[in-house]
Design a protein around this motif. Structure first.
Motif, mmCIF file in Angstrom:
data_model
loop_
_atom_site.group_PDB
_atom_site.id
_atom_site.type_symbol
_atom_site.label_atom_id
_atom_site.label_comp_id
_atom_site.label_asym_id
_atom_site.label_seq_id
_atom_site.Cartn_x
_atom_site.Cartn_y
_atom_site.Cartn_z
ATOM 1 N N CYS A 1 52.393 40.359 41.546
ATOM 2 C CA CYS A 1 51.692 39.957 40.077
ATOM 3 C C CYS A 1 52.625 39.368 39.336
ATOM 4 O O CYS A 1 53.586 40.150 39.001
ATOM 5 C CB CYS A 1 51.180 41.182 39.413
ATOM 6 N N GLU B 1 50.879 47.744 39.787
ATOM 7 C CA GLU B 1 51.421 46.676 40.334
ATOM 8 C C GLU B 1 52.976 46.358 39.986
ATOM 9 O O GLU B 1 53.533 45.412 40.375
ATOM 10 C CB GLU B 1 50.413 45.292 39.794
ATOM 11 N N ASN C 1 42.300 41.887 44.516
ATOM 12 C CA ASN C 1 42.996 40.644 43.946
ATOM 13 C C ASN C 1 43.213 39.677 45.056
ATOM 14 O O ASN C 1 44.275 39.141 45.291
ATOM 15 C CB ASN C 1 44.206 40.811 43.317
ATOM 16 N N CYS D 1 48.899 37.541 30.882
ATOM 17 C CA CYS D 1 48.436 36.829 32.185
ATOM 18 C C CYS D 1 47.698 35.376 31.650
ATOM 19 O O CYS D 1 46.574 35.421 31.061
ATOM 20 C CB CYS D 1 47.446 37.659 32.943
ATOM 21 N N CYS E 1 45.077 34.202 40.153
ATOM 22 C CA CYS E 1 45.772 35.237 40.150
ATOM 23 C C CYS E 1 47.024 35.056 41.233
ATOM 24 O O CYS E 1 46.630 34.583 42.220
ATOM 25 C CB CYS E 1 44.757 36.316 40.562
ATOM 26 N N SER E 2 48.107 35.237 40.703
ATOM 27 C CA SER E 2 49.431 35.101 41.602
ATOM 28 C C SER E 2 49.093 35.914 42.890
ATOM 29 O O SER E 2 49.551 35.441 44.060
ATOM 30 C CB SER E 2 50.531 35.490 40.770
HETATM 31 FE FE1 SF4 Z 1 46.538 38.573 38.866
HETATM 32 FE FE2 SF4 Z 1 48.611 39.805 37.698
HETATM 33 FE FE3 SF4 Z 1 46.989 38.272 36.106
HETATM 34 FE FE4 SF4 Z 1 45.911 40.642 37.302
HETATM 35 S S1 SF4 Z 1 47.721 40.375 35.561
HETATM 36 S S2 SF4 Z 1 44.952 38.589 37.227
HETATM 37 S S3 SF4 Z 1 47.159 40.687 38.963
HETATM 38 S S4 SF4 Z 1 48.269 37.776 37.762
#
Ligand code: SF4
Ligand code: 13P
Length: 357
Positions: free
Chosen positions: A227, A255, A170, A313, A142-143
């Motif tokens: 994100c 986000e 997160n 994602c 996850c960024s």
């Molecule tokens: Fe992370 Fe964004 Fe993916 Fe959610 S959508 S897991 S915040 S990178």
């Protein structure tokens, strides 16, 4: 299902989940008439997304996973961003980050398969130290989680002594361990307001913190994490959709940048967004979030027209049916948390779960 004996079984590393539970033989993945019949009701749920010609590829996996999870005594937790065949055909418990964290405390099964990203699996493990938690692909990151480390939080605390730290779920367990209390997108304002201090560190999502700052009297300090899915949406593109069809309702995730929320009709967690659509039933809606979620609700809400700007994602999309099957066969990938940090990280998550709202 047969246990694999001899050489293959002996390959399981000592102490691993594979050694504790045993490795199973790969099932036949043919689309037999029996598989077709037993998965017929599940296909009904996803037929608007999976063409009939492709179902014979999905169905044997769905069938094998549903059979195996019973044999293993496993439960599948899936985030709202999982693809429709996972969300509607094999998941037992579904929801946003807060719901998954809460439900993880109520799971009876000895094995949890987390269909989501790594921080979600880690949260489940924190709340279930005695259970075996597996993630079908441990690279599902996850960024936001990757934007900050425990060392970064220690440095922030040294710079702002006495300022309480609210950390978005997160994040890694290492970061949670440095935290006073966690939050998710659905309770961030309530968590911040629950603290005595006039100033609060709300990390690592800069945009979530900016959105919280608009709803609280407290001074919010933050971090520059974003994100990678939600930061791509702009107010300009949303206004273009609105100009093309003024009746369209825009429903966004917090986000996103505050300028995106400013042109939205509603903002909330992924489950908040789902509830809004299910209750309000807009004629046309644009979900400003990860793309699979629109497909998942669309399967249940047939009278709403979904406009999908489609930002995927890449981390969530690492989880697939074949990998879930492998998790059940080989008991991989097991999620563990360093005992030196687990206790403190668990406390931060539990404080959030126990917060009265
Ligand atoms: Fe992370 Fe964004 Fe993916 Fe959610 S959508 S897991 S915040 S990178
Ligand atoms: P939710 O808690 O709203 O499900 O959000 C999790 C997430 O990763 C959104 O990008």
């Amino acid at each position: 299902m047969q246990q694999v004996q001899g050489a293959t079984a002996a390959k399981a590393p000592a102490g691993s989940a594979a050694e504790r539970y045993g490795i199973l033989e790969r099932p036949d993945l043919s689309f037999t008439p029996a598989v077709a019949k037993e998965t017929e009701h599940l296909y009904e749920r996803v037929k608007s997304f999976i063409p009939a010609i492709e179902w014979p590829v999905f169905a044997p996996y769905v069938h094998a996973i549903n059979r195996l999870k019973k044999e293993r005594g496993a439960v599948i937790l899936a985030h709202n961003y999982q693809t429709p065949e996972i969300f509607h055909c094999v998941a037992d418990i579904k929801g946003d980050s807060l719901q998954l964290a809460r439900d993880a405390t109520r799971v009876d099964a000895g094995i949890i398969i987390q269909c989501g990203v790594h921080f979600m699996a880690e949260t489940s493990k924190l709340l279930n130290p005695e259970k075996t938690v597996l993630i079908p692909d441990g690279r599902a990151g996850c960024s936001l989680s990757e934007s900050i480390t425990g060392d970064d939080v220690r440095a922030l605390k040294a710079r702002y002594p006495g300022v309480p730290v609210v950390t978005y779920v997160n994040t890694s367990a290492d970061v949670k361990a440095e935290t006073d209390i966690c939050c998710t997108s659905s309770n961030a304002v309530a968590v911040v307001d629950s603290l005595e201090s006039d100033t609060v560190l709300c990390i690592p999502d800069e945009y979530l913190a900016m959105n919280v700052a608009k709803k609280t009297k407290k001074k919010i300090l933050t971090w520059q994490g974003h994100c990678e899915v939600h930061e791509r949406f702009t107010a300009e593109e949303l206004l273009e959709y609105k100009a093309a069809d003024p009746s369209i309702e825009i429903v966004a995730h917090p986000e996103c940048h505050p300028s995106v929320l400013a042109v939205s009709d509603y903002a909330g967690s992924t489950s908040g967004m789902i509830d809004y659509v299910k209750t309000k039933r807009p004629g046309r809606v644009l979900l400003v979030t990860e793309c699979s979620m629109a497909s998942n609700i669309q399967a249940e809400v047939k009278d709403v027209d979904f406009v999908k700007p489609c930002n995927l994602c890449p981390h969530m999309k690492r989880i697939t049916l074949p990998k879930i099957l492998d998790s059940l066969l080989f008991m991989t990938e097991e999620v563990t948390v360093d005992p030196a940090i687990a206790g403190r990280a668990r406390l931060a998550v539990e404080r959030m779960i126990n917060l009265k709202q």
